[in-house]
Write a protein that holds these residues in place. Sequence first.
Motif, mmCIF file in Angstrom:
data_model
loop_
_atom_site.group_PDB
_atom_site.id
_atom_site.type_symbol
_atom_site.label_atom_id
_atom_site.label_comp_id
_atom_site.label_asym_id
_atom_site.label_seq_id
_atom_site.Cartn_x
_atom_site.Cartn_y
_atom_site.Cartn_z
ATOM 1 N N PRO A 11 0.823 -1.208 0.000
ATOM 2 C CA PRO A 11 0.000 0.000 0.000
ATOM 3 C C PRO A 11 0.859 1.260 0.000
ATOM 4 C CG PRO A 11 0.084 -0.917 2.202
ATOM 5 C CD PRO A 11 0.836 -1.883 1.320
ATOM 6 N N VAL A 12 0.392 2.268 -0.738
ATOM 7 C CA VAL A 12 0.999 3.598 -0.744
ATOM 8 C C VAL A 12 -0.047 4.552 -0.188
ATOM 9 C CG1 VAL A 12 2.030 5.421 -2.131
ATOM 10 C CG2 VAL A 12 2.427 3.034 -2.737
ATOM 11 N N ILE A 13 0.194 5.078 1.004
ATOM 12 C CA ILE A 13 -0.810 5.866 1.708
ATOM 13 C C ILE A 13 -0.439 7.340 1.608
ATOM 14 C CG2 ILE A 13 -1.964 6.248 3.912
ATOM 15 C CD1 ILE A 13 -1.333 3.368 4.619
ATOM 16 N N LEU A 14 -1.290 8.106 0.934
ATOM 17 C CA LEU A 14 -1.118 9.547 0.778
ATOM 18 C C LEU A 14 -1.923 10.239 1.869
ATOM 19 C CD1 LEU A 14 -0.083 11.992 -0.860
ATOM 20 C CD2 LEU A 14 -2.131 11.769 -2.295
ATOM 21 N N VAL A 15 -1.254 10.991 2.714
ATOM 22 C CA VAL A 15 -1.870 11.550 3.917
ATOM 23 C C VAL A 15 -2.241 13.011 3.697
ATOM 24 C CG1 VAL A 15 -1.539 12.067 6.369
ATOM 25 C CG2 VAL A 15 -0.589 9.968 5.385
ATOM 26 N N GLY A 16 -3.525 13.311 3.925
ATOM 27 C CA GLY A 16 -3.980 14.696 4.005
ATOM 28 C C GLY A 16 -4.079 15.439 2.704
ATOM 29 N N VAL A 17 -4.169 14.755 1.566
ATOM 30 C CA VAL A 17 -4.271 15.415 0.262
ATOM 31 C C VAL A 17 -5.463 14.826 -0.482
ATOM 32 C CG1 VAL A 17 -3.144 15.884 -1.948
ATOM 33 C CG2 VAL A 17 -1.793 15.828 0.147
ATOM 34 N N GLY A 18 -6.281 15.677 -1.076
ATOM 35 C CA GLY A 18 -7.428 15.226 -1.857
ATOM 36 C C GLY A 18 -7.476 15.932 -3.196
ATOM 37 N N GLY A 19 -8.643 15.915 -3.816
ATOM 38 C CA GLY A 19 -8.839 16.616 -5.077
ATOM 39 C C GLY A 19 -8.198 15.920 -6.257
ATOM 40 N N VAL A 20 -7.912 16.719 -7.301
ATOM 41 C CA VAL A 20 -7.404 16.161 -8.549
ATOM 42 C C VAL A 20 -6.020 15.548 -8.371
ATOM 43 C CG1 VAL A 20 -6.405 18.364 -9.279
ATOM 44 C CG2 VAL A 20 -7.035 16.669 -11.000
ATOM 45 N N LEU A 21 -5.235 16.071 -7.425
ATOM 46 C CA LEU A 21 -3.915 15.488 -7.180
ATOM 47 C C LEU A 21 -4.033 14.061 -6.674
ATOM 48 C CD1 LEU A 21 -1.592 18.196 -5.563
ATOM 49 C CD2 LEU A 21 -1.036 16.671 -7.449
ATOM 50 N N ALA A 22 -4.895 13.858 -5.664
ATOM 51 C CA ALA A 22 -5.060 12.516 -5.114
ATOM 52 C C ALA A 22 -5.647 11.572 -6.152
ATOM 53 C CB ALA A 22 -5.934 12.562 -3.874
ATOM 54 N N ARG A 23 -6.580 12.045 -6.961
ATOM 55 C CA ARG A 23 -7.186 11.186 -7.991
ATOM 56 C C ARG A 23 -6.167 10.810 -9.059
ATOM 57 N NH1 ARG A 23 -11.416 14.903 -7.364
ATOM 58 N NH2 ARG A 23 -10.836 15.964 -9.310
ATOM 59 N N SER A 24 -5.339 11.766 -9.465
ATOM 60 C CA SER A 24 -4.328 11.469 -10.480
ATOM 61 C C SER A 24 -3.338 10.425 -9.982
ATOM 62 C CB SER A 24 -3.581 12.751 -10.878
ATOM 63 O OG SER A 24 -4.452 13.699 -11.449
ATOM 64 N N LEU A 25 -2.948 10.519 -8.702
ATOM 65 C CA LEU A 25 -2.017 9.544 -8.158
ATOM 66 C C LEU A 25 -2.705 8.209 -7.930
ATOM 67 C CD1 LEU A 25 0.901 9.169 -7.145
ATOM 68 C CD2 LEU A 25 0.092 9.774 -4.858
ATOM 69 N N ASN A 26 -3.941 8.236 -7.448
ATOM 70 C CA ASN A 26 -4.671 7.003 -7.184
ATOM 71 C C ASN A 26 -4.933 6.212 -8.466
ATOM 72 O OD1 ASN A 26 -7.801 5.848 -6.940
ATOM 73 N ND2 ASN A 26 -6.474 5.292 -5.233
ATOM 74 N N ASN A 27 -5.302 6.910 -9.532
ATOM 75 C CA ASN A 27 -5.569 6.254 -10.824
ATOM 76 C C ASN A 27 -4.313 6.099 -11.675
ATOM 77 O OD1 ASN A 27 -8.327 6.255 -10.160
ATOM 78 N ND2 ASN A 27 -8.618 8.278 -11.080
ATOM 79 N N TRP A 28 -3.221 6.654 -11.202
ATOM 80 C CA TRP A 28 -1.952 6.670 -11.949
ATOM 81 C C TRP A 28 -2.155 7.234 -13.352
ATOM 82 C CZ3 TRP A 28 2.192 6.082 -9.051
ATOM 83 C CH2 TRP A 28 3.444 6.052 -9.662
ATOM 84 N N GLN A 29 -2.728 8.446 -13.383
ATOM 85 C CA GLN A 29 -2.974 9.151 -14.638
ATOM 86 C C GLN A 29 -2.425 10.568 -14.522
ATOM 87 O OE1 GLN A 29 -7.215 8.833 -15.264
ATOM 88 N NE2 GLN A 29 -7.043 6.837 -16.250
ATOM 89 N N PRO A 30 -1.110 10.737 -14.568
ATOM 90 C CA PRO A 30 -0.525 12.079 -14.425
ATOM 91 C C PRO A 30 -0.909 13.016 -15.553
ATOM 92 C CG PRO A 30 1.139 10.496 -15.125
ATOM 93 C CD PRO A 30 -0.093 9.697 -14.767
ATOM 94 N N GLU A 31 -1.279 12.439 -16.704
ATOM 95 C CA GLU A 31 -1.668 13.299 -17.813
ATOM 96 C C GLU A 31 -2.956 14.062 -17.520
ATOM 97 O OE1 GLU A 31 -3.125 9.112 -18.612
ATOM 98 O OE2 GLU A 31 -1.272 10.080 -17.948
ATOM 99 N N ALA A 32 -3.803 13.537 -16.617
ATOM 100 C CA ALA A 32 -5.033 14.242 -16.259
ATOM 101 C C ALA A 32 -4.714 15.553 -15.551
ATOM 102 C CB ALA A 32 -5.907 13.349 -15.388
ATOM 103 N N LEU A 33 -3.796 15.517 -14.599
ATOM 104 C CA LEU A 33 -3.405 16.748 -13.908
ATOM 105 C C LEU A 33 -2.707 17.698 -14.868
ATOM 106 C CD1 LEU A 33 -3.050 18.364 -11.253
ATOM 107 C CD2 LEU A 33 -0.833 17.234 -11.013
ATOM 108 N N ALA A 34 -1.806 17.184 -15.713
ATOM 109 C CA ALA A 34 -1.087 18.040 -16.656
ATOM 110 C C ALA A 34 -2.043 18.714 -17.632
ATOM 111 C CB ALA A 34 -0.040 17.223 -17.412
ATOM 112 N N ALA A 35 -3.056 17.976 -18.104
ATOM 113 C CA ALA A 35 -4.023 18.561 -19.027
ATOM 114 C C ALA A 35 -4.855 19.644 -18.344
ATOM 115 C CB ALA A 35 -4.927 17.473 -19.593
ATOM 116 N N ALA A 36 -5.268 19.402 -17.102
ATOM 117 C CA ALA A 36 -6.042 20.404 -16.370
ATOM 118 C C ALA A 36 -5.212 21.656 -16.106
ATOM 119 C CB ALA A 36 -6.552 19.810 -15.062
ATOM 120 N N GLU A 37 -3.945 21.464 -15.732
ATOM 121 C CA GLU A 37 -3.069 22.606 -15.503
ATOM 122 C C GLU A 37 -2.862 23.407 -16.785
ATOM 123 O OE1 GLU A 37 -1.033 23.896 -12.972
ATOM 124 O OE2 GLU A 37 -2.058 22.729 -11.436
#
Length: 682
Positions: A541-567
């Motif tokens: 397990p990789v536990i990300l503490v205290g972070v939510g939103g698009v950052l947490a979703r991008s890491l959880n789904n392993w889709q960094p291109e989603a964050l890059a496209a939104a930015e």
Amino acid sequence: MTRAGLVARVLIDSPLPQLDHLFDYSIPPELADLALPGVRVKVPLRSASRVAEGYLIEVLGAPEQAQAEAGAEFQGALSPIDGVVSAAQVLTPAVWQLARRLADRAAGNASDIIRLAVPPRQVRVEKAWLAARAAAGADAVPGDASSATDTVAFFTDYPQDSLGPPVLARQRLCVAAVPDLVPLPDGRTIGLWARTMAELAVATLAAGRSAVLVVPDYRDQDQVQAALDQLAPTGSVSRVDARQPNPDRYRAFLACLEPAPRIVLGNRSAVYAPAHDLGLIALWDDGDPLHSEPLSPYVHARDASLVRQGQADCALVFLGHSRTVEVQRLVEIGWLTEVHPARNRHPRVIPTDFQSEPDPQARAARIPTAAWLAAKEAVKHGPVLVQVASPGYAPMLACQSCKKSARCTTCQGPLGLASASATPSCRWCGALAADWACVHCDGRSLRVVTLGTGRTAEELGRAFPGARVIVADGDHQLQQLGAEPALVIATRGAEPIPTGGYRAILLLDGERMLARESLRVGEDCLRWWSNAAALAGPGAPVILVGVGGVLARSLNNWQPEALAAAELYDRRQLRFPPAVRVASVTGTAADVAVAVVDLAGMDGVDVLGPVSTEPGSAGPGSTGAPLVRAIVRFAYGSTGDDVARLLKAAIVRNAARRRRPKGAAFRPAPTLKVRFDDPELL
């Protein structure tokens, strides 16, 4: 055939912008056989009989030819070059063209880039190299790369024909790295990305062309070097590293000048290596700030590789666990082709809501109960990684009432103490917090809190009695780790690589990392967390503490291109880079006004400011004048070239009009500074 009457065009090695052009000199008959393009030369400046060093760029047939190419009428005799430093042609035409183009694009000096490309001369090493070449003869057969490992078994983690054929066809790719580890026969463990880079290089070498591999630091170089030791032919790899002794570095540079295909491995300066018949440039983790050159003209390794790819017509690969907004822009305009792994396997990332943690002791320790239980179970079977934001004890201040981090009321930076009796001040802007009030509870009392690797190691040592605790940061460097149980407390980027991967990974201090004021803070955090998560073992397990939103979703789904496209979408709306290019113009108010006056009327160019850089700041040269800064926004392509040309002219005018005061030993320093594509500008 005699070479008498020839004209040498020389680039003088000088930081002065007014000297950033070619000077014509005659070649004396006694130096005609040595004065070849690319050699180091000494030339007179005719100012107090001074002699300057430089590089001979080209040789023309006669003064009339030089006059015709310059487009100006010349009357008189050319000064002869003073001497040829060495017969070694260390500056190749390809590297010179690259340096000239990058300098023009960034309003800088070509000699500053050549200083990065050509290491300082080592006389003994160079003489031995010249003697070996003379002994081998001019008709020596170039090295044979046929002994390279069979490439049929390469790239098994990617769809068939998605990497090898495109690279050999000189295409441009954006490759998503597989977040996994690879054991080597010698017992070491490396990231799978390092083996992928080595396979790309060996496949290019087998096709008879050279490959340049650019990585951020020595830790990454060691991983790629370990993979090349297993795959590449013996003696085919040149490692150019600033940590090498000067003779070794110069020896590796000279090996790149040989007319044979090679693999060049190094940090950001490796992109300028004089590789023979270049077939591939591969860049790992282009978002790492170590790829950004801190010296003028501040050219990023990514930009240098983009320009060199166009000039050399070679393949270009950007490889990483995450994706920068700059690369995302190139993907969206169709300049780069995306390549994803054959199977979407990635670490099991578990975001946790730290605010709803019911246990006050867990909140004080910054570790939620779920993360603590996962670490307690995992440490019985192997190493557990705990990533924190800062090394040491990182003394900071918090509100005495609500225990929230104390922030500056001016810039929202963290408050700290310079000493026990000092007034609290901001660590970012320096503003004093004499009358501070908490924005969360209106409390006015402060308490000292300590975070970082040292404090976290002490806390976890008490929470896990009997467990071995290892600290890894800038002061405690560790690259490899065994499979024995241990708690590893590491700062971002300093995580050691364990045998078989970590049994669990805890990513702490996410809120602190995101609190940094920077346009790139989101993609930086995703890059840090992705690189750490890639060290997880199967099913860990990789536990990300205290972070939510698009950052947490991008890491959880392993889709960094989603964050890059939104930015990228947001930055296009705001005309922020990389949707546009930017340049900062810093100096006195008068100098900045003169520099930007010609830019105001250009189509597609915005001039923001100027505004004061810091209260009470003084200009260079001890003039006492306050500094101001203007920001210029402009489009890519020819508009950018025009902006760079005008700003370079302003720099030359500013430097040329300086006069040495009577009685002074030196002229005052320039009062105008221009930087293109500043990563921390906005």
